[in-house]
Write a protein that holds these residues in place. Structure first.
Motif, PDB file in Angstrom:
ATOM      1  N   ILE A   1      -3.111  -7.524  -6.184  1.00  0.00           N
ATOM      2  CA  ILE A   1      -1.762  -8.069  -6.168  1.00  0.00           C
ATOM      3  C   ILE A   1      -1.742  -9.265  -5.240  1.00  0.00           C
ATOM      4  CG2 ILE A   1      -0.975  -6.571  -4.277  1.00  0.00           C
ATOM      5  CD1 ILE A   1       1.746  -6.440  -5.661  1.00  0.00           C
ATOM      6  N   GLU A   2      -0.950 -10.266  -5.594  1.00  0.00           N
ATOM      7  CA  GLU A   2      -0.848 -11.464  -4.762  1.00  0.00           C
ATOM      8  C   GLU A   2       0.551 -11.551  -4.196  1.00  0.00           C
ATOM      9  OE1 GLU A   2      -1.241 -16.257  -5.366  1.00  0.00           O
ATOM     10  OE2 GLU A   2      -2.793 -14.974  -6.250  1.00  0.00           O
TER      11      GLU A   2
ATOM     12  N   ALA B   1      -4.142 -12.431  -1.471  1.00  0.00           N
ATOM     13  CA  ALA B   1      -4.475 -11.429  -2.483  1.00  0.00           C
ATOM     14  C   ALA B   1      -4.882 -10.128  -1.799  1.00  0.00           C
ATOM     15  CB  ALA B   1      -5.607 -11.931  -3.371  1.00  0.00           C
ATOM     16  N   TYR B   2      -4.435  -9.012  -2.351  1.00  0.00           N
ATOM     17  CA  TYR B   2      -4.736  -7.699  -1.795  1.00  0.00           C
ATOM     18  C   TYR B   2      -5.279  -6.789  -2.889  1.00  0.00           C
ATOM     19  CZ  TYR B   2      -1.597  -9.244   1.979  1.00  0.00           C
ATOM     20  OH  TYR B   2      -0.993  -9.945   2.983  1.00  0.00           O
ATOM     21  N   ALA B   3      -6.291  -6.001  -2.539  1.00  0.00           N
ATOM     22  CA  ALA B   3      -6.780  -4.978  -3.461  1.00  0.00           C
ATOM     23  C   ALA B   3      -5.774  -3.837  -3.496  1.00  0.00           C
ATOM     24  CB  ALA B   3      -8.148  -4.467  -3.001  1.00  0.00           C
ATOM     25  N   THR B   4      -5.608  -3.223  -4.654  1.00  0.00           N
ATOM     26  CA  THR B   4      -4.658  -2.130  -4.795  1.00  0.00           C
ATOM     27  C   THR B   4      -5.351  -0.876  -5.310  1.00  0.00           C
ATOM     28  OG1 THR B   4      -4.060  -2.721  -7.064  1.00  0.00           O
ATOM     29  CG2 THR B   4      -2.776  -3.724  -5.296  1.00  0.00           C
ATOM     30  N   LEU B   5      -4.876   0.267  -4.851  1.00  0.00           N
ATOM     31  CA  LEU B   5      -5.355   1.549  -5.351  1.00  0.00           C
ATOM     32  C   LEU B   5      -4.618   1.914  -6.637  1.00  0.00           C
ATOM     33  CD1 LEU B   5      -5.478   3.659  -2.053  1.00  0.00           C
ATOM     34  CD2 LEU B   5      -7.443   2.838  -3.373  1.00  0.00           C
ATOM     35  N   PRO B   6      -5.143   2.861  -7.401  1.00  0.00           N
ATOM     36  CA  PRO B   6      -4.351   3.417  -8.506  1.00  0.00           C
ATOM     37  C   PRO B   6      -3.047   3.979  -7.961  1.00  0.00           C
ATOM     38  CG  PRO B   6      -6.633   4.165  -8.627  1.00  0.00           C
ATOM     39  CD  PRO B   6      -6.479   3.480  -7.293  1.00  0.00           C
TER      40      PRO B   6
ATOM     41  N   LYS C   1       6.739  -5.085   5.975  1.00  0.00           N
ATOM     42  CA  LYS C   1       6.147  -6.374   6.291  1.00  0.00           C
ATOM     43  C   LYS C   1       4.689  -6.471   5.852  1.00  0.00           C
ATOM     44  CE  LYS C   1       9.149  -6.653  10.366  1.00  0.00           C
ATOM     45  NZ  LYS C   1       9.197  -6.694  11.846  1.00  0.00           N
ATOM     46  N   ASP C   2       4.049  -5.314   5.618  1.00  0.00           N
ATOM     47  CA  ASP C   2       2.627  -5.284   5.255  1.00  0.00           C
ATOM     48  C   ASP C   2       2.414  -4.551   3.931  1.00  0.00           C
ATOM     49  OD1 ASP C   2       1.384  -6.450   7.732  1.00  0.00           O
ATOM     50  OD2 ASP C   2       2.445  -4.764   8.640  1.00  0.00           O
ATOM     51  N   MET C   3       3.301  -4.797   2.967  1.00  0.00           N
ATOM     52  CA  MET C   3       3.238  -4.072   1.709  1.00  0.00           C
ATOM     53  C   MET C   3       1.920  -4.302   0.985  1.00  0.00           C
ATOM     54  SD  MET C   3       6.175  -3.900  -1.250  1.00  0.00           S
ATOM     55  CE  MET C   3       7.362  -3.371  -0.013  1.00  0.00           C
ATOM     56  N   GLY C   4       1.381  -5.518   1.089  1.00  0.00           N
ATOM     57  CA  GLY C   4       0.108  -5.799   0.441  1.00  0.00           C
ATOM     58  C   GLY C   4      -0.987  -4.884   0.949  1.00  0.00           C
ATOM     59  N   ARG C   5      -1.073  -4.727   2.271  1.00  0.00           N
ATOM     60  CA  ARG C   5      -2.075  -3.818   2.843  1.00  0.00           C
ATOM     61  C   ARG C   5      -1.773  -2.371   2.490  1.00  0.00           C
ATOM     62  NH1 ARG C   5      -3.365  -4.501   9.035  1.00  0.00           N
ATOM     63  NH2 ARG C   5      -1.111  -4.818   9.246  1.00  0.00           N
ATOM     64  N   ALA C   6      -0.486  -2.036   2.392  1.00  0.00           N
ATOM     65  CA  ALA C   6      -0.109  -0.653   2.095  1.00  0.00           C
ATOM     66  C   ALA C   6      -0.700  -0.182   0.777  1.00  0.00           C
ATOM     67  CB  ALA C   6       1.410  -0.521   2.067  1.00  0.00           C
ATOM     68  N   PHE C   7      -0.747  -1.063  -0.219  1.00  0.00           N
ATOM     69  CA  PHE C   7      -1.220  -0.668  -1.540  1.00  0.00           C
ATOM     70  C   PHE C   7      -2.724  -0.379  -1.566  1.00  0.00           C
ATOM     71  CE2 PHE C   7       2.475  -3.300  -3.386  1.00  0.00           C
ATOM     72  CZ  PHE C   7       3.328  -2.219  -3.239  1.00  0.00           C
TER      73      PHE C   7
END
Length: 289
Positions: free
Chosen positions: A188-189, A194-199, A250-256
């Motif tokens: 996800i960007e 860009a952040y890697a996301t889990l299922p 604030k860190d939703m990208g990392r959360a995923f």
């Protein structure tokens, strides 16, 4: 053969690198059926809907799902699809190509054409009250159509997700109804990062957020309780680990990219999916090894 329908692209983008091709294929076909795409192809190609579904299953089983997210299709893969659908159906490739929807069937958007004609008539002058009302009405119809299309796509995703619970590697809440499951790692960007996301999977339940939280605190005792500084009442996350200074909002990208469960009160949309729903929650889980 080009992609047979836009929904194929939607399902492929949502299911990159899935656990199994069979599961991806089943979900794609369920989505197409729910969104009416199989019926559209059936009418266009003049074959029964179930026959079209069978032909698509045979074709994608022969050739695989391919990289439908690619900017340019793989010519070898396109050739495989074309040859397979022709072989299984006995119909010429041109017959299938006529039923493709990549270019919106070559038709202009009537609402957009109506709006363009009105704008051209008004030109540089200020619109009259009647013309402004007409313009507002056209825009409202376009917005409603977009909302209807989105609702239909969500219904397709929900239909295609049913039966995929076995891919979820974290505990399943006993009284919950699965909405959408994306059994895939992706990306996800947000902004320019860009952040890697889990299922991930979403659920609704008639139980309260407190009951859901209590269950997952028992099932995942090593997970860390986290409430974002911007969280509303009832919103809470159970995180596998908490990076230093982490804040969910604030860190939703990392959360995923971190296995976790996010719990919140059900919205009107969630209650529409399950009458009496009190809780909507999301599970982001490690992929099955």
């Amino acid at each position: 053969m080009k992609k047979l329908a836009l929904v194929v692209l939607i399902s492929a983008s949502a299911l990159a690198n899935p656990p199994s091709q069979e599961q991806q294929l089943n979900m794609m076909l369920s989505m197409m059926e729910s969104m009416g795409e199989l019926d559209r192809l059936s009418q266009c190609i003049n074959l029964p809907t179930q026959r079209v579904k069978q032909l698509l299953r045979q074709t994608y089983t022969d050739c695989g799902m391919g990289d439908m997210m690619a900017d340019e299709p793989d010519p070898a893969y396109e050739t495989c699809l074309q040859q397979s659908i022709v072989r299984h159906s006995g119909l010429p490739a041109s017959r299938w190509q006529e039923c493709e929807t990549d270019d919106d069937d070559g038709q202009d958007d009537p609402l957009l054409a109506e709006l363009d004609a009105l704008s051209e008539r008004i030109g540089e002058r200020e619109p009259t009250a009647a013309e402004q009302q007409q313009m507002d009405d056209i825009i409202a119809r376009m917005q409603q159509r977009g909302a209807d299309d989105m609702e239909q796509m969500v219904k397709g995703l929900i239909a295609g997700s049913q039966g995929s619970e076995s891919s979820i590697t974290l505990p399943l809440y006993p009284q919950a109804q699965l909405l959408i499951n994306i059994p895939a790692q992706g990306e996800i960007e947000i902004g320019e990062q860009a952040y890697a996301t889990l299922p991930g999977a979403s659920f609704v339940t008639t139980d309260s957020p407190e009951q859901v939280l209590q269950y997952y605190r028992q099932q995942l005792p090593d997970y860390k309780l986290h409430r974002s500084s911007l969280a509303k009442a009832g919103e809470v996350a159970l995180m596998q680990h908490l990076p230093a200074g982490f804040d969910y909002a604030k860190d939703m990208g990392r959360a995923f990219s971190i296995a976790h469960v996010y719990i919140q009160p059900a919205s009107a949309a969630g209650q529409k999916r399950l009458p009496g729903a009190k809780t909507l929650f999301f599970i982001y889980y490690p992929p099955a090894s």
